[in-house]
Design a protein around this motif. Sequence first.
Motif, PDB file in Angstrom:
ATOM      1  N   VAL A  28      28.358  26.639  47.373  1.00 39.78           N
ATOM      2  CA  VAL A  28      26.893  27.236  47.533  1.00 39.78           C
ATOM      3  C   VAL A  28      26.129  26.186  48.307  1.00 39.78           C
ATOM      4  CG1 VAL A  28      24.829  27.992  46.156  1.00 39.78           C
ATOM      5  CG2 VAL A  28      27.035  28.485  45.349  1.00 39.78           C
ATOM      6  N   GLY A  29      25.659  26.710  49.348  1.00 42.22           N
ATOM      7  CA  GLY A  29      24.675  25.648  50.174  1.00 42.22           C
ATOM      8  C   GLY A  29      25.398  25.022  51.347  1.00 42.22           C
ATOM      9  N   GLY A  30      26.703  25.351  51.388  1.00 42.54           N
ATOM     10  CA  GLY A  30      27.605  24.708  52.618  1.00 42.54           C
ATOM     11  C   GLY A  30      28.728  25.491  52.648  1.00 42.54           C
ATOM     12  N   SER A  31      29.474  25.290  53.824  1.00 42.56           N
ATOM     13  CA  SER A  31      30.569  26.046  54.253  1.00 42.56           C
ATOM     14  C   SER A  31      31.801  25.086  54.231  1.00 42.56           C
ATOM     15  CB  SER A  31      30.405  26.471  55.600  1.00 42.56           C
ATOM     16  OG  SER A  31      30.655  25.688  56.591  1.00 42.56           O
ATOM     17  N   ASN A  52      23.027  20.718  48.781  1.00 39.38           N
ATOM     18  CA  ASN A  52      21.879  21.319  49.583  1.00 39.38           C
ATOM     19  C   ASN A  52      21.320  19.746  49.909  1.00 39.38           C
ATOM     20  OD1 ASN A  52      19.634  22.583  51.121  1.00 39.38           O
ATOM     21  ND2 ASN A  52      20.705  24.457  50.282  1.00 39.38           N
ATOM     22  N   THR A  53      19.864  19.873  50.878  1.00 42.26           N
ATOM     23  CA  THR A  53      19.468  18.518  51.307  1.00 42.26           C
ATOM     24  C   THR A  53      18.162  18.554  50.537  1.00 42.26           C
ATOM     25  OG1 THR A  53      18.182  20.058  53.035  1.00 42.26           O
ATOM     26  CG2 THR A  53      20.203  18.733  53.483  1.00 42.26           C
ATOM     27  N   ASP A  55      16.504  18.774  46.148  1.00 42.83           N
ATOM     28  CA  ASP A  55      16.795  18.841  44.697  1.00 42.83           C
ATOM     29  C   ASP A  55      16.582  20.250  44.127  1.00 42.83           C
ATOM     30  OD1 ASP A  55      14.151  18.433  44.680  1.00 42.83           O
ATOM     31  OD2 ASP A  55      14.012  16.892  43.164  1.00 42.83           O
ATOM     32  N   GLN A  56      15.687  20.799  44.786  1.00 43.37           N
ATOM     33  CA  GLN A  56      15.494  22.206  44.266  1.00 43.37           C
ATOM     34  C   GLN A  56      16.526  23.381  44.619  1.00 43.37           C
ATOM     35  OE1 GLN A  56      12.658  20.866  46.495  1.00 43.37           O
ATOM     36  NE2 GLN A  56      11.249  20.553  44.944  1.00 43.37           N
ATOM     37  N   LYS A  57      17.040  22.890  45.596  1.00 46.05           N
ATOM     38  CA  LYS A  57      18.249  23.795  46.155  1.00 46.05           C
ATOM     39  C   LYS A  57      19.846  23.303  45.712  1.00 46.05           C
ATOM     40  CE  LYS A  57      15.729  25.834  50.033  1.00 46.05           C
ATOM     41  NZ  LYS A  57      15.829  25.964  51.561  1.00 46.05           N
ATOM     42  N   SER A  58      19.734  21.992  45.003  1.00 50.57           N
ATOM     43  CA  SER A  58      20.983  21.439  44.485  1.00 50.57           C
ATOM     44  C   SER A  58      21.069  21.466  43.061  1.00 50.57           C
ATOM     45  CB  SER A  58      20.949  20.123  45.243  1.00 50.57           C
ATOM     46  OG  SER A  58      21.305  20.134  46.426  1.00 50.57           O
ATOM     47  N   SER A  59      20.815  22.384  42.448  1.00 51.34           N
ATOM     48  CA  SER A  59      20.569  22.420  40.854  1.00 51.34           C
ATOM     49  C   SER A  59      21.313  23.410  40.204  1.00 51.34           C
ATOM     50  CB  SER A  59      18.973  22.318  40.490  1.00 51.34           C
ATOM     51  OG  SER A  59      18.256  23.512  41.137  1.00 51.34           O
ATOM     52  N   LEU A  60      21.533  23.536  39.006  1.00 53.75           N
ATOM     53  CA  LEU A  60      21.831  24.549  38.306  1.00 53.75           C
ATOM     54  C   LEU A  60      21.159  24.590  37.121  1.00 53.75           C
ATOM     55  CD1 LEU A  60      24.507  26.484  37.780  1.00 53.75           C
ATOM     56  CD2 LEU A  60      25.212  24.411  36.427  1.00 53.75           C
ATOM     57  N   SER A  61      20.824  26.001  36.413  1.00 51.83           N
ATOM     58  CA  SER A  61      19.809  26.170  35.523  1.00 51.83           C
ATOM     59  C   SER A  61      20.707  27.127  34.525  1.00 51.83           C
ATOM     60  CB  SER A  61      18.599  26.852  36.111  1.00 51.83           C
ATOM     61  OG  SER A  61      17.686  27.305  34.767  1.00 51.83           O
TER      62      SER A  61
END
Length: 170
Positions: A28-31, A52-53, A55-61
């Motif tokens: 997720v966020g990269g190929s 991702n670049t 922290d908001q897009k490199s997280s798991l909730s």
Amino acid sequence: KNIASEWRWHDGDNGERMHITSDGRLLVGGSTSARSNFFNGSSWIPQVQIENTSDQKSSLSLVCSHATNNQAGLLALGATKSSSLGGNGLTGSSQGLGIITFQGNDGSQMVEAARIACVAAGAPSADNMPGDLRFSVNSGSSGATERLRITSAGNVSIQNASTATSGKFT
């Protein structure tokens, strides 16, 4: 979009959002699975990767929205001695049950800075799974060293380079 046994999901002009590789890994966020270099270049490769670049897009909730007080999000880590998917095999004493690892990049690879591990202790049996929690930190070397342990009996062991203390704290 199916490309040679791989699945890729795109979001218009924003690029690729999710990728399932031909060997079944979810990115997720990269190929590309750029993070195949965890644990100082070992062969450990994550099957799910979120990168991702920001922290908001490199997280798991994991959130549970429930009206009662005894519900919560859950992350389950486990192990079995079964050699088949979905099988049951009695976990042996000293077998690892789960690890949370904290890593940073040293310029060429990811290196472990700290770890929390759960290891089966005593004699696991039906409906009985004693476990120890082990806390390890990296003091400036290539790997983390255990510094604190909470045993299944409730004893706490604290260790450093010059002393080792253990016992029950009340």
